[in-house]
Design a protein around this motif. Structure first.
Motif, PDB file in Angstrom:
ATOM      1  N   TYR A 167       5.203  40.434 -33.591  1.00  0.00           N
ATOM      2  CA  TYR A 167       4.372  40.988 -32.585  1.00  0.00           C
ATOM      3  C   TYR A 167       2.963  40.115 -32.869  1.00  0.00           C
ATOM      4  O   TYR A 167       2.786  39.397 -34.183  1.00  0.00           O
ATOM      5  CB  TYR A 167       4.091  42.278 -32.362  1.00  0.00           C
ATOM      6  CG  TYR A 167       3.474  42.953 -33.820  1.00  0.00           C
ATOM      7  CD1 TYR A 167       1.961  43.093 -33.827  1.00  0.00           C
ATOM      8  CD2 TYR A 167       4.209  43.482 -34.810  1.00  0.00           C
ATOM      9  CE1 TYR A 167       1.338  43.647 -34.697  1.00  0.00           C
ATOM     10  CE2 TYR A 167       3.424  44.103 -35.718  1.00  0.00           C
ATOM     11  CZ  TYR A 167       1.980  44.220 -35.655  1.00  0.00           C
ATOM     12  OH  TYR A 167       1.303  44.716 -36.925  1.00  0.00           O
ATOM     13  N   TYR A 221      -1.167  40.074 -32.438  1.00  0.00           N
ATOM     14  CA  TYR A 221      -2.222  41.102 -32.525  1.00  0.00           C
ATOM     15  C   TYR A 221      -3.501  40.267 -32.894  1.00  0.00           C
ATOM     16  O   TYR A 221      -3.746  39.655 -33.825  1.00  0.00           O
ATOM     17  CB  TYR A 221      -2.179  42.205 -33.281  1.00  0.00           C
ATOM     18  CG  TYR A 221      -3.285  42.971 -33.331  1.00  0.00           C
ATOM     19  CD1 TYR A 221      -3.649  43.968 -32.305  1.00  0.00           C
ATOM     20  CD2 TYR A 221      -4.129  43.039 -34.572  1.00  0.00           C
ATOM     21  CE1 TYR A 221      -4.985  44.542 -32.260  1.00  0.00           C
ATOM     22  CE2 TYR A 221      -5.493  44.011 -34.852  1.00  0.00           C
ATOM     23  CZ  TYR A 221      -5.766  44.697 -33.597  1.00  0.00           C
ATOM     24  OH  TYR A 221      -6.828  45.489 -33.738  1.00  0.00           O
ATOM     25  N   GLU A 222      -4.356  40.039 -31.846  1.00  0.00           N
ATOM     26  CA  GLU A 222      -5.579  39.483 -32.093  1.00  0.00           C
ATOM     27  C   GLU A 222      -5.400  38.044 -32.626  1.00  0.00           C
ATOM     28  O   GLU A 222      -6.015  37.627 -33.628  1.00  0.00           O
ATOM     29  CB  GLU A 222      -6.618  40.275 -32.748  1.00  0.00           C
ATOM     30  CG  GLU A 222      -7.082  41.483 -32.164  1.00  0.00           C
ATOM     31  CD  GLU A 222      -8.154  42.190 -33.116  1.00  0.00           C
ATOM     32  OE1 GLU A 222      -8.388  41.795 -34.126  1.00  0.00           O
ATOM     33  OE2 GLU A 222      -8.843  43.049 -32.290  1.00  0.00           O
ATOM     34  N   TYR A 255      -2.587  50.868 -32.274  1.00  0.00           N
ATOM     35  CA  TYR A 255      -1.443  50.697 -31.493  1.00  0.00           C
ATOM     36  C   TYR A 255      -0.348  51.082 -32.455  1.00  0.00           C
ATOM     37  O   TYR A 255      -0.152  50.779 -33.361  1.00  0.00           O
ATOM     38  CB  TYR A 255      -1.384  49.479 -30.698  1.00  0.00           C
ATOM     39  CG  TYR A 255      -2.686  49.030 -29.720  1.00  0.00           C
ATOM     40  CD1 TYR A 255      -2.698  49.600 -28.416  1.00  0.00           C
ATOM     41  CD2 TYR A 255      -3.613  48.273 -30.379  1.00  0.00           C
ATOM     42  CE1 TYR A 255      -3.689  49.141 -27.811  1.00  0.00           C
ATOM     43  CE2 TYR A 255      -4.840  47.726 -29.522  1.00  0.00           C
ATOM     44  CZ  TYR A 255      -4.364  48.444 -28.272  1.00  0.00           C
ATOM     45  OH  TYR A 255      -5.878  47.902 -27.247  1.00  0.00           O
ATOM     46  N   GLU A 311       1.137  40.585 -26.042  1.00  0.00           N
ATOM     47  CA  GLU A 311       0.535  41.142 -27.136  1.00  0.00           C
ATOM     48  C   GLU A 311       1.022  42.551 -27.543  1.00  0.00           C
ATOM     49  O   GLU A 311       1.632  43.367 -26.697  1.00  0.00           O
ATOM     50  CB  GLU A 311      -0.896  41.009 -27.119  1.00  0.00           C
ATOM     51  CG  GLU A 311      -1.471  39.813 -27.465  1.00  0.00           C
ATOM     52  CD  GLU A 311      -2.562  39.647 -28.380  1.00  0.00           C
ATOM     53  OE1 GLU A 311      -3.042  41.063 -28.735  1.00  0.00           O
ATOM     54  OE2 GLU A 311      -3.042  38.693 -28.960  1.00  0.00           O
ATOM     55  N   LEU A 312       0.660  43.145 -28.741  1.00  0.00           N
ATOM     56  CA  LEU A 312       1.172  44.451 -29.302  1.00  0.00           C
ATOM     57  C   LEU A 312       0.673  45.510 -28.270  1.00  0.00           C
ATOM     58  O   LEU A 312       1.291  46.356 -27.761  1.00  0.00           O
ATOM     59  CB  LEU A 312       0.372  44.642 -30.550  1.00  0.00           C
ATOM     60  CG  LEU A 312       0.783  46.285 -31.120  1.00  0.00           C
ATOM     61  CD1 LEU A 312       2.090  46.332 -31.462  1.00  0.00           C
ATOM     62  CD2 LEU A 312      -0.080  46.282 -32.477  1.00  0.00           C
ATOM     63  N   SER A 313      -0.453  45.234 -27.695  1.00  0.00           N
ATOM     64  CA  SER A 313      -1.122  46.170 -26.732  1.00  0.00           C
ATOM     65  C   SER A 313      -0.490  46.144 -25.465  1.00  0.00           C
ATOM     66  O   SER A 313      -0.589  47.192 -24.608  1.00  0.00           O
ATOM     67  CB  SER A 313      -2.650  46.004 -26.482  1.00  0.00           C
ATOM     68  OG  SER A 313      -2.944  44.428 -25.994  1.00  0.00           O
ATOM     69  N   SER A 362      -1.927  54.434 -27.800  1.00  0.00           N
ATOM     70  CA  SER A 362      -3.142  53.818 -28.534  1.00  0.00           C
ATOM     71  C   SER A 362      -4.163  55.195 -29.086  1.00  0.00           C
ATOM     72  O   SER A 362      -3.963  56.167 -28.387  1.00  0.00           O
ATOM     73  CB  SER A 362      -4.013  52.987 -27.664  1.00  0.00           C
ATOM     74  OG  SER A 362      -4.173  53.780 -26.248  1.00  0.00           O
TER      75      SER A 362
END
Length: 287
Positions: free
Chosen positions: A60, A62-63, A136, A262-264, A271
């Motif tokens: 995944y 993330y940022e 998350y 993304e993960l979110s 969350s």
């Protein structure tokens, strides 16, 4: 493997520190859980955290960074710490460490509790964000019930009944990811040899409420799993007629085959802001 036991006049529950996983439930002297025979499936009731199901390409974003994680996350393979025990309850805790942080860059505390009453088990989950940034995650249960669960019966004598709804949105897996989606025309699945030929049934419906394992010969409910969750999984092995079936309440779900976010942005992602706590879980009733 270190295990702990609690009991009442109806039930004996055994839970392992490894994965905080239920290993046995005896009701009126009869085992009602799958025995984790590795010839079929070597687990009994793993906890799925911090993801449910599979990630596309087992990774995944993330940022701007890419992280790897295998199906259902790491909690099921980690040692929890027993923090509380009474005659009819157990509590376990798992916190992040340097190993988890490499593939899941969040500080957290996961608390898992078990309480028994008569022939009920209450399973509780608390996820605390101990980080300074938004966290998350997903979490779910994967309990496997013995089926058949009565003498003189075979698995074909049982079915899965999903709530009381006539129509359900369901989907099938393709290599662990969400593939075809369609409506079920009934809310009952007969446990035939080919029922899981396409892997698990993924039921996406927030109003289900409970899922039953039913002896359809006697028309008796044998196990009821109750939860307020958005997604359920129904599964047993596809290539072998295994004597168990899983009824899985999920706050989350695997990626779709075409997911690229993304993960979110994962569907059914949960969350928490720093310091916040998520509370969830499910209940099992044996009959």
């Amino acid at each position: 493997m270190q295990t702990y036991q609690i009991k009442n006049h109806k039930m004996t529950l055994t839970v392992a520190e490894h994965g905080a996983e239920i290993r046995s439930v005896e009701v009126d002297g009869m085992e009602r859980m799958w025995d984790a025979n590795p010839a079929f499936w070597g687990r009994t009731a793993p906890i799925l955290f911090p993801i449910v199901g599979a990630l596309k390409d087992n990774s995944y974003q993330y940022e701007g960074e890419t992280y790897s994680m295998s199906q259902h996350g790491f909690a099921r393979d980690m040692e929890f710490t027993l923090t509380e025990q009474t005659e009819e309850s157990l509590q376990f805790v798992l916190s992040d460490n340097s190993e988890t942080y490499e593939n899941y860059p969040f500080h957290f505390q996961l608390t898992v509790s078990y309480e028994i009453f008569e022939s009920y088990i209450n399973i509780g989950w608390k996820v605390l964000n101990t980080d300074e940034k938004k966290m998350y995650f997903q979490i779910g249960g994967h309990p496997a019930f013995a089926c058949p669960c009565e003498g003189g019966m075979i698995r074909d004598d049982y079915s899965i009944k999903v709530g009381e709804l006539p129509l359900l949105e369901t989907a099938f897996l393709e290599k662990g990811l969400l593939g075809e989606e369609k409506e079920l025309l009934a809310n009952e699945l007969l446990l035939k040899e080919d029922t899981f030929a396409r892997d698990a049934y993924i039921i996406q419906n927030e109003t289900v409420g409970h899922v039953d394992l039913v002896n359809h010969v006697s028309n008796q409910v044998k196990v009821r799993v109750l939860a307020d969750v958005p997604v359920w999984g129904i599964w047993s092995t596809a290539d072998k007629k295994a004597p168990f079936v899983c009824i899985e309440p999920w706050y989350g779900r695997c990626d779709k085959t075409d997911f690229s976010g993304e993960l979110s942005e994962r569907e059914y992602i949960q969350s928490l802001e720093p310091g916040e706590t998520f509370t969830g879980g499910y209940q099992i009733e044996f009959m």
